[in-house]
Design an enzyme around this catalytic site. Sequence first.
Site, PDB file in Angstrom:
ATOM      1  N   ARG A 276     -31.590   4.969  13.143  1.00  0.00           N
ATOM      2  CA  ARG A 276     -32.933   5.235  12.622  1.00  0.00           C
ATOM      3  C   ARG A 276     -33.209   4.354  11.414  1.00  0.00           C
ATOM      4  NH1 ARG A 276     -34.342  10.515   9.223  1.00  0.00           N
ATOM      5  NH2 ARG A 276     -33.242   9.230   7.681  1.00  0.00           N
TER       6      ARG A 276
ATOM      7  N   LYS B  55     -14.495  -7.768   2.168  1.00  0.00           N
ATOM      8  CA  LYS B  55     -13.306  -8.093   1.352  1.00  0.00           C
ATOM      9  C   LYS B  55     -12.122  -8.336   2.282  1.00  0.00           C
ATOM     10  CE  LYS B  55     -14.514  -5.257  -2.682  1.00  0.00           C
ATOM     11  NZ  LYS B  55     -15.518  -6.152  -3.102  1.00  0.00           N
TER      12      LYS B  55
ATOM     13  N   GLN C  15     -17.813   1.130  -6.920  1.00  0.00           N
ATOM     14  CA  GLN C  15     -17.882   1.815  -5.629  1.00  0.00           C
ATOM     15  C   GLN C  15     -17.747   3.336  -5.805  1.00  0.00           C
ATOM     16  OE1 GLN C  15     -14.754  -0.213  -3.447  1.00  0.00           O
ATOM     17  NE2 GLN C  15     -15.686   0.490  -1.549  1.00  0.00           N
TER      18      GLN C  15
ATOM     19  N   GLU D  12     -16.529  -3.684   9.854  1.00  0.00           N
ATOM     20  CA  GLU D  12     -17.969  -3.825   9.596  1.00  0.00           C
ATOM     21  C   GLU D  12     -18.162  -4.816   8.447  1.00  0.00           C
ATOM     22  OE1 GLU D  12     -20.464  -0.295   9.667  1.00  0.00           O
ATOM     23  OE2 GLU D  12     -21.322  -0.911   7.746  1.00  0.00           O
TER      24      GLU D  12
ATOM     25  N   ALA E 201     -29.223  -2.915   5.701  1.00  0.00           N
ATOM     26  CA  ALA E 201     -28.720  -1.611   5.243  1.00  0.00           C
ATOM     27  C   ALA E 201     -29.102  -1.388   3.790  1.00  0.00           C
ATOM     28  CB  ALA E 201     -27.202  -1.540   5.411  1.00  0.00           C
TER      29      ALA E 201
ATOM     30  N   ASP F 211     -32.699   4.142   6.963  1.00  0.00           N
ATOM     31  CA  ASP F 211     -33.067   5.055   5.873  1.00  0.00           C
ATOM     32  C   ASP F 211     -34.557   4.952   5.596  1.00  0.00           C
ATOM     33  OD1 ASP F 211     -30.693   6.376   5.247  1.00  0.00           O
ATOM     34  OD2 ASP F 211     -29.909   4.554   4.308  1.00  0.00           O
TER      35      ASP F 211
END
Length: 287
Positions: free
Chosen positions: A106, A269, A209, A16, A50, A108
């Site tokens: 859907r 990455k 992260q 992804e 996103a 957020d």
Amino acid sequence: MRITELFKKKTVFSFEVFPPKNDSPVDVIYNTLEELKNLSPDFISVTFSAGGSGNGHLACDVASKIKEYGIIPMIHLPCINYTKSEIDSTLAEIDARGIENILALRGDVNPDIPPKTDFSHASDLVTYLRSKGNYDIAGACYPEVHPDAANAVEDIKNLKIKVESGAEHLISQLFFDNSSFYDFREKATIAGINVPIEAGIMPVVNKKQIERMVTTCGASLPKKFVRIMQKYGDNPDALRDAGIAYAVDQIVDLAANGVDGIHLYTMNKPYVAKRISEAVSGIVGAD
Ligand code: FAD
């Protein structure tokens, strides 16, 4: 090529990526893809706005580039903040570029932006997409239960609606404890959800992260994971190596337990994706 077909032949290994944020140059992602393509993933999915990033308009360009490299693209398509006619415009672009794989989502709900009313759930979008064309449609699933769901039973019932509406395979939210994935998979099977489920794996390779993970994602953190993060959190090189090793360990265990596929959240990455791909190349993705 339709991604659903791949699951009949192998343990799928996919990546992804996300398009650059609006203030970043678009070339950065093309350099990333240039490196990822050499790792020959089964497909690469592209996120769409996103986390409210507003970069959805670049998703089709990035997906087209993936296709140019001879790799199957999948485009994510969230619906809660769009009207039917806005979804139709995006579909027109998707069709024009010959993209057939869509992850129907859907999206957020942003507390500051009232959602549009044409679609309430991803399953509504799946039904709509089925009526619009011959797409290969995937959906998202949550081994540790979607945060909005009343409980795990309701979440699985809703997932079944999504699959019965036409989602042909599922990609899971990230998790760090494989047993949560196995429990979820068992519950899904008992509920009659029999489509392939790819496990979402995110290698945690930097301190920022970890902090984001703890505050936003809600994934439970096993003792082993916490110990690694505490030990190496302040040593970037060691943390990167430990994060890669942890992800590899998860993937090997998942493959040994018959997972349908691994979806690697690459976080754009290539170095990390390369190290993981090389470590598991004989285990997942191989024909
Ligand atoms: P849904 O399937 O609609 O589920 C959301 C909630 O509603 C759940 O609690 C569910 O139990 C409930 N529900 C579902 N159907 C029904 C029903 N029929 N009746 C009652 N309740 C129901 N977001 C983006 O904006 N862009 C992206 O590119 C993106 N990519 C993602 C990729 C993956 C692999 C994953 C796991 C998530 C991604 N997301 C993305 C985030 C996603 O949009 C959010 O997690 C969102 O909150 C839920 O999306 P969903 O498609 O799972 O929703």
